[in-house]
Write an enzyme that holds these catalytic residues in place. Sequence first.
Site, PDB file in Angstrom:
ATOM      1  N   THR A  15       0.810  -1.222   0.000  1.00  0.00           N
ATOM      2  CA  THR A  15       0.000   0.000   0.000  1.00  0.00           C
ATOM      3  C   THR A  15       0.841   1.268   0.000  1.00  0.00           C
ATOM      4  O   THR A  15       0.503   2.242  -0.657  1.00  0.00           O
ATOM      5  CB  THR A  15      -0.930  -0.010   1.240  1.00  0.00           C
ATOM      6  OG1 THR A  15      -1.694  -1.208   1.220  1.00  0.00           O
ATOM      7  CG2 THR A  15      -1.877   1.174   1.237  1.00  0.00           C
ATOM      8  N   ASP A  59       2.033  -7.710  -4.176  1.00  0.00           N
ATOM      9  CA  ASP A  59       1.232  -7.633  -2.958  1.00  0.00           C
ATOM     10  C   ASP A  59       1.940  -8.525  -1.939  1.00  0.00           C
ATOM     11  O   ASP A  59       2.396  -9.619  -2.286  1.00  0.00           O
ATOM     12  CB  ASP A  59      -0.179  -8.158  -3.243  1.00  0.00           C
ATOM     13  CG  ASP A  59      -1.099  -7.975  -2.040  1.00  0.00           C
ATOM     14  OD1 ASP A  59      -0.879  -8.663  -1.022  1.00  0.00           O
ATOM     15  OD2 ASP A  59      -2.024  -7.157  -2.124  1.00  0.00           O
ATOM     16  N   SER A  60       2.002  -8.073  -0.695  1.00  0.00           N
ATOM     17  CA  SER A  60       2.797  -8.855   0.267  1.00  0.00           C
ATOM     18  C   SER A  60       2.187 -10.221   0.563  1.00  0.00           C
ATOM     19  O   SER A  60       2.848 -11.093   1.116  1.00  0.00           O
ATOM     20  CB  SER A  60       3.021  -8.073   1.565  1.00  0.00           C
ATOM     21  OG  SER A  60       1.872  -8.099   2.375  1.00  0.00           O
ATOM     22  N   THR A 167       4.461  -8.858  15.359  1.00  0.00           N
ATOM     23  CA  THR A 167       3.301  -9.568  14.831  1.00  0.00           C
ATOM     24  C   THR A 167       2.299  -8.520  14.369  1.00  0.00           C
ATOM     25  O   THR A 167       2.114  -7.513  15.049  1.00  0.00           O
ATOM     26  CB  THR A 167       2.639 -10.424  15.944  1.00  0.00           C
ATOM     27  OG1 THR A 167       3.579 -11.397  16.384  1.00  0.00           O
ATOM     28  CG2 THR A 167       1.392 -11.130  15.462  1.00  0.00           C
ATOM     29  N   THR A 279       3.956 -20.776  21.952  1.00  0.00           N
ATOM     30  CA  THR A 279       2.629 -20.499  22.509  1.00  0.00           C
ATOM     31  C   THR A 279       1.741 -19.831  21.472  1.00  0.00           C
ATOM     32  O   THR A 279       2.206 -19.022  20.675  1.00  0.00           O
ATOM     33  CB  THR A 279       2.709 -19.621  23.773  1.00  0.00           C
ATOM     34  OG1 THR A 279       1.368 -19.310  24.199  1.00  0.00           O
ATOM     35  CG2 THR A 279       3.462 -18.323  23.532  1.00  0.00           C
TER      36      THR A 279
END
Length: 343
Positions: A15, A59-60, A167, A279
């Site tokens: 973007t 596009d990623s 993340t 986790t």
Amino acid sequence: MKKKTNILLIYTGGTIGMVKDYKTGALKAFNFEELVKNIPELKQLDCNLRGVSFDEPIDSSNMNPDYWAVIASIIEEHYVDNDGFVVLHGSDTMSYSASALSFMLENLEKPVIFTGSQLPIGDLRTDAKENLITSIEIAALHEKGKPVVREVGLYFEYKLYRGNRTTKINAEHFEAFASLNYPPLVESGVHLKVHQNYLIKKVTKNKSLQVHKKMDDRVAILKLFPGLNQNVLQSVLNIPDLKALILETYGAGNAPMDKWFLGVVKKAVENGLHIINVTQCSGGSVSMGHYETSEKLKAMQLVNGKDITTEAAVTKAMYLLGTGVPDKLFKTIFETPLRGEMV
């Protein structure tokens, strides 16, 4: 007279690099000249800016290890002539790419800053300008003739994080990323506040940059959930030629204690599959053996993912397999922090 720093912008797609064609309303990828035209403030930065772009920006969502090798090769090719690098990248897989590059670039002594935006550069309320300008400023930061940041970072919405600790947490907010197990390296307010004690302290004297381009993609992720049945588990563990599995367990590394579950996992480990216990919580760490429900996994020699993110676990596994680490050393090396990705 102070020498200007050279910063290379690497545009992969996403973007941030889109400009609106106001006649059609469609978004199209920019070229470097258009970028500078859209952000006249770049001229105020005290550095020489140059840009390179993927032949065909992507596009990623289409990002993969081959493209990581392209980014790594561009950095390798321009490493000597530049003081820092800013990688413009779509936000969806940016944490994976930043993690991958952190492992691929061994003995890195210069900043490689990933950034992007939630809105295109030409939009009225875009976050692209601030993200890009500050990323360049951080990449250009020097102290006593040396770069302040000497690792792969990810800058978004006023914070620079260690890339392999991030993340993506939100698809709509400008604050799209989090680093729940490690504090920000730099915060941007009226001034740039650098947290020196959180930066990687380099001990790479006389070691030149080593670029690892071979990533082995024989890796899978399995997230545990109540009701996971035996056929599903077995089909994943028996994928032909699978080398490593990232097992997203509950809480501090816990898993069901059903006999069939433990039996299937044990057999896979005995057959040479590296199972990495991470986790599925957004933050926190695996602590195998802390509860009875993880003690048996520890006894089976599962790899302890500690506080690593899933993104970093995937890319670290690909990197280690790609470098041909012997099976008997994989667990020990994985459990060792290589680029500040885990405690």
